[in-house]
Structure formats: C-alpha cells, structure tokens
Design an enzyme around this catalytic site. Structure first.
Site, PDB file in Angstrom:
ATOM      1  N   GLU A  38       0.853  -1.192   0.000  1.00 35.14           N
ATOM      2  CA  GLU A  38       0.000   0.000   0.000  1.00 35.14           C
ATOM      3  C   GLU A  38       0.887   1.240   0.000  1.00 35.14           C
ATOM      4  OE1 GLU A  38      -3.272   1.080  -0.209  1.00 35.14           O
ATOM      5  OE2 GLU A  38      -2.348   3.054   0.093  1.00 35.14           O
ATOM      6  N   ARG A 121     -17.243   4.114   5.639  1.00 40.54           N
ATOM      7  CA  ARG A 121     -16.146   3.393   4.972  1.00 40.54           C
ATOM      8  C   ARG A 121     -14.999   3.044   5.935  1.00 40.54           C
ATOM      9  NH1 ARG A 121     -14.387   3.953  -0.851  1.00 40.54           N
ATOM     10  NH2 ARG A 121     -16.441   4.871  -1.018  1.00 40.54           N
ATOM     11  N   ARG A 202     -18.990  16.157  -1.510  1.00 35.75           N
ATOM     12  CA  ARG A 202     -19.492  15.120  -0.593  1.00 35.75           C
ATOM     13  C   ARG A 202     -19.103  15.425   0.840  1.00 35.75           C
ATOM     14  NH1 ARG A 202     -15.450  10.402  -2.888  1.00 35.75           N
ATOM     15  NH2 ARG A 202     -16.172   9.184  -1.156  1.00 35.75           N
ATOM     16  N   TYR A 234     -28.023   9.555   2.510  1.00 35.52           N
ATOM     17  CA  TYR A 234     -28.433   8.393   3.308  1.00 35.52           C
ATOM     18  C   TYR A 234     -27.744   8.380   4.670  1.00 35.52           C
ATOM     19  CZ  TYR A 234     -24.299   6.166   1.041  1.00 35.52           C
ATOM     20  OH  TYR A 234     -23.055   5.870   0.556  1.00 35.52           O
TER      21      TYR A 234
HETATM   22  C1  LIG Z   1     -18.921   9.202  -4.413  1.00 36.04           C
HETATM   23  C2  LIG Z   1     -18.818   7.712  -4.466  1.00 36.04           C
HETATM   24  C3  LIG Z   1     -19.730   6.945  -3.752  1.00 36.04           C
HETATM   25  C4  LIG Z   1     -19.655   5.539  -3.805  1.00 36.04           C
HETATM   26  N1  LIG Z   1     -20.553   4.794  -3.121  1.00 36.04           N
HETATM   27  C5  LIG Z   1     -20.494   3.440  -3.208  1.00 36.04           C
HETATM   28  C6  LIG Z   1     -21.413   2.610  -2.511  1.00 36.04           C
HETATM   29  O1  LIG Z   1     -22.301   3.072  -1.792  1.00 36.04           O
HETATM   30  N2  LIG Z   1     -21.312   1.251  -2.659  1.00 36.04           N
HETATM   31  C7  LIG Z   1     -20.348   0.689  -3.431  1.00 36.04           C
HETATM   32  O2  LIG Z   1     -20.303  -0.553  -3.536  1.00 36.04           O
HETATM   33  N3  LIG Z   1     -19.436   1.442  -4.078  1.00 36.04           N
HETATM   34  C8  LIG Z   1     -19.485   2.793  -3.986  1.00 36.04           C
HETATM   35  N4  LIG Z   1     -18.565   3.545  -4.631  1.00 36.04           N
HETATM   36  C9  LIG Z   1     -17.477   2.881  -5.344  1.00 36.04           C
HETATM   37  C10 LIG Z   1     -16.437   2.368  -4.354  1.00 36.04           C
HETATM   38  O3  LIG Z   1     -16.090   3.379  -3.467  1.00 36.04           O
HETATM   39  C11 LIG Z   1     -15.218   1.888  -5.111  1.00 36.04           C
HETATM   40  O4  LIG Z   1     -15.615   1.023  -6.144  1.00 36.04           O
HETATM   41  C12 LIG Z   1     -14.273   1.135  -4.181  1.00 36.04           C
HETATM   42  O5  LIG Z   1     -13.984   1.858  -3.021  1.00 36.04           O
HETATM   43  C13 LIG Z   1     -12.995   0.832  -4.926  1.00 36.04           C
HETATM   44  O6  LIG Z   1     -12.145   0.095  -4.094  1.00 36.04           O
HETATM   45  P1  LIG Z   1     -10.720  -0.343  -4.632  1.00 36.04           P
HETATM   46  O7  LIG Z   1     -10.110  -1.089  -3.497  1.00 36.04           O
HETATM   47  O8  LIG Z   1     -10.842  -1.001  -5.944  1.00 36.04           O
HETATM   48  O9  LIG Z   1      -9.949   1.018  -4.916  1.00 36.04           O
HETATM   49  P2  LIG Z   1      -9.470   2.171  -3.915  1.00 36.04           P
HETATM   50  O10 LIG Z   1     -10.409   2.350  -2.796  1.00 36.04           O
HETATM   51  O11 LIG Z   1      -9.173   3.357  -4.767  1.00 36.04           O
HETATM   52  O12 LIG Z   1      -8.125   1.614  -3.295  1.00 36.04           O
HETATM   53  C14 LIG Z   1      -6.927   1.590  -4.031  1.00 36.04           C
HETATM   54  C15 LIG Z   1      -5.759   1.526  -3.043  1.00 36.04           C
HETATM   55  O13 LIG Z   1      -4.562   1.372  -3.771  1.00 36.04           O
HETATM   56  C16 LIG Z   1      -3.581   2.260  -3.283  1.00 36.04           C
HETATM   57  N5  LIG Z   1      -2.685   2.556  -4.421  1.00 36.04           N
HETATM   58  C17 LIG Z   1      -2.977   3.251  -5.537  1.00 36.04           C
HETATM   59  N6  LIG Z   1      -1.927   3.271  -6.375  1.00 36.04           N
HETATM   60  C18 LIG Z   1      -0.953   2.558  -5.776  1.00 36.04           C
HETATM   61  C19 LIG Z   1       0.394   2.206  -6.147  1.00 36.04           C
HETATM   62  N7  LIG Z   1       0.906   2.575  -7.339  1.00 36.04           N
HETATM   63  N8  LIG Z   1       1.138   1.468  -5.294  1.00 36.04           N
HETATM   64  C20 LIG Z   1       0.632   1.055  -4.090  1.00 36.04           C
HETATM   65  N9  LIG Z   1      -0.645   1.366  -3.692  1.00 36.04           N
HETATM   66  C21 LIG Z   1      -1.415   2.097  -4.522  1.00 36.04           C
HETATM   67  C22 LIG Z   1      -4.369   3.464  -2.806  1.00 36.04           C
HETATM   68  O14 LIG Z   1      -3.650   4.218  -1.838  1.00 36.04           O
HETATM   69  C23 LIG Z   1      -5.600   2.791  -2.223  1.00 36.04           C
HETATM   70  O15 LIG Z   1      -5.424   2.442  -0.858  1.00 36.04           O
HETATM   71  C24 LIG Z   1     -18.633   4.933  -4.601  1.00 36.04           C
HETATM   72  C25 LIG Z   1     -17.714   5.719  -5.289  1.00 36.04           C
HETATM   73  C26 LIG Z   1     -17.805   7.097  -5.241  1.00 36.04           C
HETATM   74  C27 LIG Z   1     -16.814   7.927  -6.024  1.00 36.04           C
END
Ligand SMILES: Cc1cc2nc3c(=O)[nH]c(=O)nc-3n(C[C@H](O)[C@H](O)[C@H](O)COP(=O)(O)OP(=O)(O)OC[C@H]3O[C@@H](n4cnc5c(N)ncnc54)[C@H](O)[C@@H]3O)c2cc1C
Length: 437
Positions: A38, A121, A202, A234
């Site tokens: 991370e 979250r 937000r 919500y």
């Molecule tokens: C406004 C909004 C509301 C939402 N509401 C919902 C909801 O109610 N329900 C739902 O299911 N989804 C919702 N989503 C979508 C959801 O938040 C995302 O799909 C989800 O959080 C993505 O998770 P992830 O782990 O794929 O990515 P991320 O949460 O972006 O995590 C990526 C991680 O990788 C790390 N990282 C990035 N690049 C590197 C690198 N090069 N090297 C090492 N580490 C790195 C980052 O620091 C981060 O910790 C919402 C999205 C938005 C924008």
C-alpha cells in the site's frame, strides 16, 4: 511442466482499498502466500458512506466466515421499519422537492428481497483489516513499474525496492499502475479513466445537523433529481451520521488532469447549485461540504482484466459511477472469484494453471462488472434529467428505476459463479493438455 514449485507460489497485491483487502481475506483463507503493498503510510481513513447490495453481502459470506456478520454489525438501513426494502426514494432538487407531485409516495425503488445496509467506509476498512495478518502488509510502498520475466512478475517500488511474485494483482484503484501494464500494449486507449462530465461535493455530517435542515426527510435514503444535477443522501454510522453527495454535470473538460480532485472556493461550490431553482434545504446542506470537487471518472471499456502474470480487480478493472452504489460490491465479487481460482493454482503452480485461472476469472467477472458500470452510467443520466427518452419526466424516470432493474445485480447466484470459474479453468486446462498431446 511445472515452472515453479508449489511452495514458491506467491501473490503480490497492490493496493489496500476495499477490493485488495477483500482479496487478502480470501487468499489468507486459501493459505496462499501473499503480500499486500500500500502506498499510504497506513490504512485509509477517508470519511464517506458505503453500501452493499445482497450480492456484496453474499460475496462476503463466501469469502470468509465472520466477514458479513461483522459488516452487518456496523451498518444501518432506513429509519422506519416500513422502508427497509427501499434502496432510494426519488424526489426533486427543485423548490418544494416534489413533495406536492402526483407521484410522491410511490417514488421509491428497491425490492421486497432487498434490505438497505450502509456503513461508514472507515468502519468497513477496520473490519476488513481485522482479518488480515499485519505481517503480510507493507505500507509506504508505491508501485512505480512492473515487468514480467519468465515465471515471475517483477515489481519496482518508488523507494527502490524490487520484489518478485508469481502473480501481481492490481487493486490500486482508478489510476492504476497495473492497469497501465496490462492494457497499454493491447488497448492503449483504454488505460486512462474516462471523465464522465460530472463531479461531486461530498460530506458526512452529524445526524442532528442534517435533521435540522431536512427534518424527517433524512429517515429514508433519497436521490433528489434535477436538471444536470442530483443529490444523494443516506444515513450511516448506526444512524448517528448522514452522508450526502451533490453531483453536477458539465460540458467543460476536467481542469486538473493530474488529480481527480479540484479545490474551489466556497462561493464557487455554492454557485454550482444557486440560481438553478434548487430547494433552499439542499443548498444549506451543500454549505456544510468542503469546497472540493471530486471528478467522477470510470473505466468504460476494458478488453481484458489480465496479461500474463498481472491481473486487475476493483476500481483498477472497472471503476464505475456511484449511482447504483455497487462499485465496492463488484470489487468484493472479484475477490471471491480471484481467490478461488488462485487457490487452485497455488496447489499445482504452473504457467498453464495460472493462465487458465486468470482466463476463467476474466470470463466470469468482466461481463458482469461491465454491465454494472454501463447501467450506472445510464442511472446517472436518468437521475440528472439527461436521459434522451425520459428527460425530466419523473414518471418515466421512476418507471426505469423501479421494477426488476437491480435483480440481475443483487440476486445473482455467486455460488454458481464460483462453480463456473472452476469449470472454466478445468476446461481450459484439459484443452491445453489435449492440444499438447
Ligand atoms: C462518491 C462515491 C460513492 C460511492 N458509493 C459506493 C457505494 O455506496 N457502494 C459501493 O459498492 N461502491 C461505492 N462507490 C465505489 C467504491 O467506493 C469503489 O468502487 C471502491 O472503493 C474501490 O475500491 P478499490 O479497493 O478497488 O480502490 P481504492 O479504494 O481506490 O483503493 C486503491 C488503493 O490502492 C492504493 N494505491 C494506488 N496506487 C498505488 C500504487 N501505485 N502502489 C501502491 N498502492 C497504490 C491506494 O492508496 C488505495 O489504498 C462509490 C464511489 C464514489 C466515487
């Protein structure tokens, strides 16, 4: 022929967001050696709401015992018992909020088999991390480059460290380095996230502050529909806090290509909603947000989720607009299927096995995640009066949001997906064995 011994098999997961953490739980359950890298110095503390549909809850159940009950212990639904099966209730952004319209009172969407479950979250991340041995996690590790040599993926970190793994999983979010590695040679036009001509303000505020503005409108999750605008609200944190999102659609290009956020002044933020006939209650709510525009981007096309030993999951694979509250749920589904197929590979590590596993994962997950993100795009248009057919006709908007729109997403048989992934993998292996005879 085996190109690495079973005990050498290791997985490097890049990114400790919801998707990467959910995968880590699955890998841990299958006893697969893994390290989670991370870039941040600690787990994220971003304050925002998150919600899962029945599919996300089932995926939690199937990934690891205890995951879902812990999530359920921190989540909250709508306030009244009568509205537990309401996903959102539709109202208008305009003055009066549509409370005097004919359709008021029959403007919600959900399902009799759906129960609203939203959480903070940060609390969800605390739960996810409680399942993962901390010695498997390395913080302050930014992946800067990735190569593949022979039977290893080679990860280069920005602090100079170089690490080898049998497979690298990109759970590194929407601006993924791993996505670049996977897609650049095949479909370079699909690497960058696409700006959805939309951004959001937000915030999470105490429930008393929200009640003071909206009264009992805070009881049930709402989407307020307006011209090129919408507001999503919500309850979270057991009903103690209130999550809201004010979205704007625009023709202008995103002004800060290197960043997905843009700081503006309080006045600029308010001007996005003032003078558009918006109800004063929604303006007062907006006034409580930090003046930061969060650009809404998505990965509209992905011709594959893997290349060689590098595979994508979560937002790096299928970042989506937020209108179906489904992006994180899709990431947890990825984690379920990917940990299942990697569990098989880790028993007899070979290049053929890994290819078959990642092909099976891609075959099962990509069409479903793609459908979700396309439907989310459509929902965003419907809910901001931009849909070419429905326009600002709320009856038509409601007709499209109601009914069985979410059934395929929420009530999908994930056990069958797990089975299908196994079968897809076995079929590919038998084809490659027969083909090489
Ligand atoms: C406004 C909004 C509301 C939402 N509401 C919902 C909801 O109610 N329900 C739902 O299911 N989804 C919702 N989503 C979508 C959801 O938040 C995302 O799909 C989800 O959080 C993505 O998770 P992830 O782990 O794929 O990515 P991320 O949460 O972006 O995590 C990526 C991680 O990788 C790390 N990282 C990035 N690049 C590197 C690198 N090069 N090297 C090492 N580490 C790195 C980052 O620091 C981060 O910790 C919402 C999205 C938005 C924008």
């Amino acid at each position: 022929m085996s190109d690495s011994k079973q005990e050498d098999f290791s997985v490097a997961v890049v990114g400790a967001g919801i998707a990467g953490l959910a995968l880590a739980i699955g890998l841990h359950k299958h006893n697969i050696p893994f390290t989670l890298y991370e870039e941040a110095p600690q787990y994220s503390t971003v304050g925002a709401g998150i919600g899962f549909g029945p599919n996300g809850l089932l995926a939690m159940d199937l990934i690891g015992e205890g995951f879902r009950p812990k999530y359920e212990s921190i989540c909250v639904g709508n306030k009244s018992a009568r509205d537990q099966d309401v996903f959102f209730e539709g109202l208008l952004c305009e003055e009066g909020l549509g409370l005097d319209k004919d359709w008021y009172g029959r403007s919600s969407w959900g399902s009799p088999n759906y129960t609203r479950k939203s959480a903070h979250r940060k609390e969800l991340l605390d739960i996810l991390t409680s399942f993962i041995p901390i010695e498997n996690v390395k913080f302050s590790k930014r992946l800067s480059n990735l190569e593949q040599h022979g039977d290893k993926a080679v990860l280069h970190f920005s602090d100079g460290e170089v690490v080898k793994a049998s497979v690298v999983v990109g759970a590194d979010g929407i601006q993924s380095v791993v996505r670049d590695h996977v897609l650049r040679p095949l479909s370079p036009d699909q690497v960058e996230p696409v700006y959805a001509q939309s951004y959001a303000y937000r915030a999470v505020i105490p429930m008393e502050a929200a009640n003071e503005i909206l009264g009992d409108l805070t009881d049930t999750a709402k989407i307020y529909v307006g011209q090129d605008r919408n507001v999503v609200t919500y309850r979270i944190t057991g009903g103690k806090e209130f999550n809201f999102l004010h979205c704007v659609y625009t023709d202008a290009a995103w002004p800060t290509p290197d960043s997905m956020t843009q700081e503006v002044t309080h006045e600029e933020m308010m001007a996005d909603f003032e003078g558009h006939g918006i109800d004063e209650r929604l303006l007062r709510l907006l006034g409580k947000a930090k003046p930061i525009r969060w650009g809404l981007f998505h990965h509209l096309r992905s011709s594959t989720y893997f290349r060689g030993r590098a595979v994508l999951m979560g937002d790096s694979a299928h970042a989506s607009l937020p209108y179906q509250a489904a992006g994180a749920g899709q990431g947890v589904e990825d984690a379920l299927i990917l940990s299942t197929v990697l569990g098989h590979v880790s028993k007899v590590s070979s290049k053929e096995n890994l290819t078959a596993a990642l092909e099976a994962y891609d075959a099962v997950r990509r069409p479903r995640a793609q459908r979700q993100l396309e439907q989310s795009l459509e929902a965003g248009e419907l809910l901001s009066s931009q849909d070419p057919k429905a326009g600002s006709d709320m009856e038509q908007v409601l007709q499209r949001m109601q009914g069985d729109r979410f059934d395929w997403l929420w009530f999908h048989d994930l056990r069958q997906d797990v089975q299908l992934a196994r079968e897809e993998m076995e079929q590919r292996l038998s084809t490659s064995v027969n083909g090489s005879e």
